[in-house]
Every structure is written in C-alpha cells, then in structure tokens.
Design an enzyme around this catalytic site. Structure first.
Site: not given
Ligand code: PGA
Length: 248
Positions: A9-11, A94, A96, A166, A172, A212, A233-234
């Site tokens: 997930n590149w956000k 998601h 966010e 999640e 994050g 994470s 994500g990251g």
């Molecule tokens: P993260 O993000 O791996 O940076 O914690 C995961 C996500 O929000 O899909």
C-alpha cells in the site's frame, strides 16, 4: 490451501516517475511462484505502473474507488476507470480513509459492492483503535465492521474477497501486533465469515495482517493458520518488500 497474497500500500507516496523507478527496483525482488503480489498505488501512478509491470507476476491495485458508476462527482475515480486501466484489486475502507475522509462502514459496503460488480477484487480493511483494544472490545468492533462491509454480498463473491486486518495502533508506528494478537483477530474474522456464509466460504476467503509488517516479522506472522498475507505500507516502498514476498 489458500494462496498467500502480499500487497503493498504505497499510500500518498511516489510521483509517476518515482513509481516507475520503484517498479524497476522491485520487479526482480518480488518474483514468486506461490505468492500473489500486488502493488496498490496512487491513482495517478496506475497507468505508468501497469505499463512498468507488464509481463511480470505483479498485479496492480488502486487505493480507493467511488461507489457510483459515473457522473458529477468531481475528483473521484470509478470502478470502470480502474478496470480499463488494468487494475485488478482495490483497497477499501483503509483506516486512514475512515479517519481523514469520513468513510463509514456503509460507504465501505457500497464500495465493496461496486468493486465486485465491476470485477475488481476488494481488499477490505478493518481494525481497532488502541482504546478499543484496551477496553476489550476489539473482536466485537471488528465483527461489526465485517458484517456491514459484507451486507448484500453473495457467498460466491465473498469467497473471492480479501480482508485486511490492520490494528490502527500498529499502522506506521513500528508497533507490530504480536503474532498471537494478529492470529486471534484473523481467526475471529474467519469465524464471522463462517457465520455469515458457511464453512466453504470461510475457508476460501483470504485474510491479511497489516501494520508495521516488515522483513523481520513477516515469516512468523505468515506462518499463522489464519493469516494469508500482508498489507504492507512503509516496507512496500523499499527492497525489503521483496524479502516479505519471499518470506520462507
Ligand atoms: P504500515 O502500513 O505497514 O506502514 O504500518 C500498513 C497499512 O496502512 O496498510
């Protein structure tokens, strides 16, 4: 046996030219015969990324879609636009988007149905806050998210969906859920799908853990019986993503 699915997930990261460069870096690292690999990328990166990963094992996903077919919805992207561009998956709900863009369980449900009606595989996100976990209502809360997300979805459609568990406090933050915590909730999600649709669907649906996930914790998480993949994500923006895909 459910096939594992690792999705990045590149956000809101990577300009179109950066996105193409990242694909070139990651392509040789994410080769795998037994894991489905997905790059979920910002809307503006979809077309160049689809082009960049042509002929590889990488599928492209979007990070959102709108639940109407077309029309006066300035700034939104339809399911037909995504499929025409070569997108196969779409992240829905998601945390966010729930937090910053007012998405609710009801809009998540509308988007899930819109994705399915257009042949897209939804990656449906759920997860509790730290307060909910501390108050011991994690499972109740997630069951509610799941039950509303799947309203009006048939068993056959549900079987092809992906759910991403999640925990919000792990996204994050570098605070990964323990393997036991992640497995407990993924197992409860499968039990909830079993209640809604029966055993066969529950055994087919794929459930990812996200929050994470990285090259050092992926193998242990992915060894759990109810964790069928990761939403990353990251670490999806780094060569580490290749190590997660090839976690074995
Ligand atoms: P993260 O993000 O791996 O940076 O914690 C995961 C996500 O929000 O899909």
């Amino acid at each position: 046996m459910r096939r594992k699915i690792i999705a990045g997930n590149w956000k809101m990261n990577m300009t179109p030219s950066e996105a193409v460069a990242l694909c070139e870096t990651l392509k040789p690292l994410v080769v795998s015969d037994d894991v489905d690999v997905v790059f979920c990328v910002p809307a503006i990166d979809i077309i160049p990324v689809v082009e960049a990963v042509k002929g590889t094992n990488i599928a492209v996903g979007a990070e959102n879609l709108y639940f109407k077919d077309k029309g006066a919805f300035t700034g939104e992207i339809s399911a037909a636009m995504l499929t025409d561009a070569g997108v196969k998956y779409v992240i829905i709900g998601h945390s966010e988007r729930r937090e910053y863009f007012a998405e609710t369980d009801e809009t998540v449900n509308a988007k899930v149905k819109q994705a399915l009606a257009n042949g897209l595989t939804p990656i449906i996100c759920c997860g509790e806050t730290l307060t909910q976990r501390e108050q011991g209502i994690t499972i109740d809360f997630i069951r509610q998210q799941i039950k509303i997300a799947f309203l009006g979805v048939s068993a056959e459609e549900a079987a092809g969906c992906v759910i991403a568990y999640e925990p919000i406090w792990a996204i994050g933050t570098g605070k990964v859920a323990t393997t036991e915590q992640a497995e407990e909730v993924c197992c409860a999600i499968r039990a909830c799908i079993c209640e809604l649709y029966g055993q066969e669907t529950a055994e087919k649906i794929r459930i990812q853990y996200g929050g994470s996930m990285n090259a050092s914790n992926a193998a242990e998480l992915l060894a759990q019986p109810d964790i069928d993949g990761g939403l990353v994500g990251g670490a999806s923006l780094k060569p580490d993503f290749g190590k997660i895909v090839n976690y074995k």
